[in-house]
Design a protein around this motif. Sequence first.
Motif, short mmCIF file in Angstrom:
data_model
loop_
_atom_site.label_atom_id
_atom_site.label_comp_id
_atom_site.label_asym_id
_atom_site.label_seq_id
_atom_site.Cartn_x
_atom_site.Cartn_y
_atom_site.Cartn_z
N PHE A 162 14.38 4.56 -7.78
CA PHE A 162 15.49 4.07 -6.98
C PHE A 162 16.80 4.66 -7.48
O PHE A 162 16.87 5.20 -8.58
CB PHE A 162 15.57 2.54 -7.04
N PRO A 178 12.83 9.44 -2.41
CA PRO A 178 12.75 10.22 -1.17
C PRO A 178 14.07 10.93 -0.85
O PRO A 178 15.15 10.42 -1.13
CB PRO A 178 12.43 9.17 -0.11
N ARG A 186 16.19 13.39 2.21
CA ARG A 186 16.34 13.88 3.59
C ARG A 186 17.18 15.13 3.47
O ARG A 186 18.40 15.04 3.28
CB ARG A 186 17.04 12.85 4.47
N ASP A 228 17.55 9.87 0.39
CA ASP A 228 17.46 8.98 1.55
C ASP A 228 17.94 7.61 1.07
O ASP A 228 17.16 6.81 0.54
CB ASP A 228 16.02 8.91 2.07
N ARG A 244 18.82 4.96 2.62
CA ARG A 244 18.25 3.79 3.28
C ARG A 244 16.95 3.36 2.61
O ARG A 244 16.63 2.17 2.57
CB ARG A 244 18.02 4.07 4.75
N ALA A 245 16.22 4.29 2.04
CA ALA A 245 14.95 3.98 1.41
C ALA A 245 15.07 3.77 -0.10
O ALA A 245 14.30 2.99 -0.67
CB ALA A 245 13.95 5.11 1.69
N ALA A 246 16.00 4.44 -0.75
CA ALA A 246 16.02 4.47 -2.21
C ALA A 246 17.15 3.70 -2.87
O ALA A 246 17.12 3.44 -4.07
CB ALA A 246 16.07 5.92 -2.69
N ARG A 247 18.16 3.30 -2.11
CA ARG A 247 19.35 2.69 -2.71
C ARG A 247 19.14 1.21 -2.98
O ARG A 247 18.68 0.46 -2.13
CB ARG A 247 20.54 2.85 -1.80
#
Length: 91
Positions: free
Chosen positions: A23, A77, A79, A84, A86-89
């Motif tokens: 993360f 992840p 992009r 990304d 939205r996925a990792a934060r």
Amino acid sequence: MAHAPDDREAAVLARIRAVPEGFVRAYGDVSPGAPRFAGTVLAHTEEDVPWWRIVRADGSLAKGARQRALLEAEGVPFRGDRVDMRAARIP
């Protein structure tokens, strides 16, 4: 002689240490209201912290390929060239 962090620096370092593998957090997440302060703390600390897990708010990387390799090894992840968020934060 090593610099002992003051309370504000210690709080930033504690937030950085708390980011789990896989993360990321943005500079502003670990130093609310003063994201550049987080960068300054990271640039000057001699403490062992997972610096690579701290990225810009837009997911771009301050340390380029070296940072990306460490994040990819943890499964973060991407992009394109950016994390990304939205996925990792973790806010």
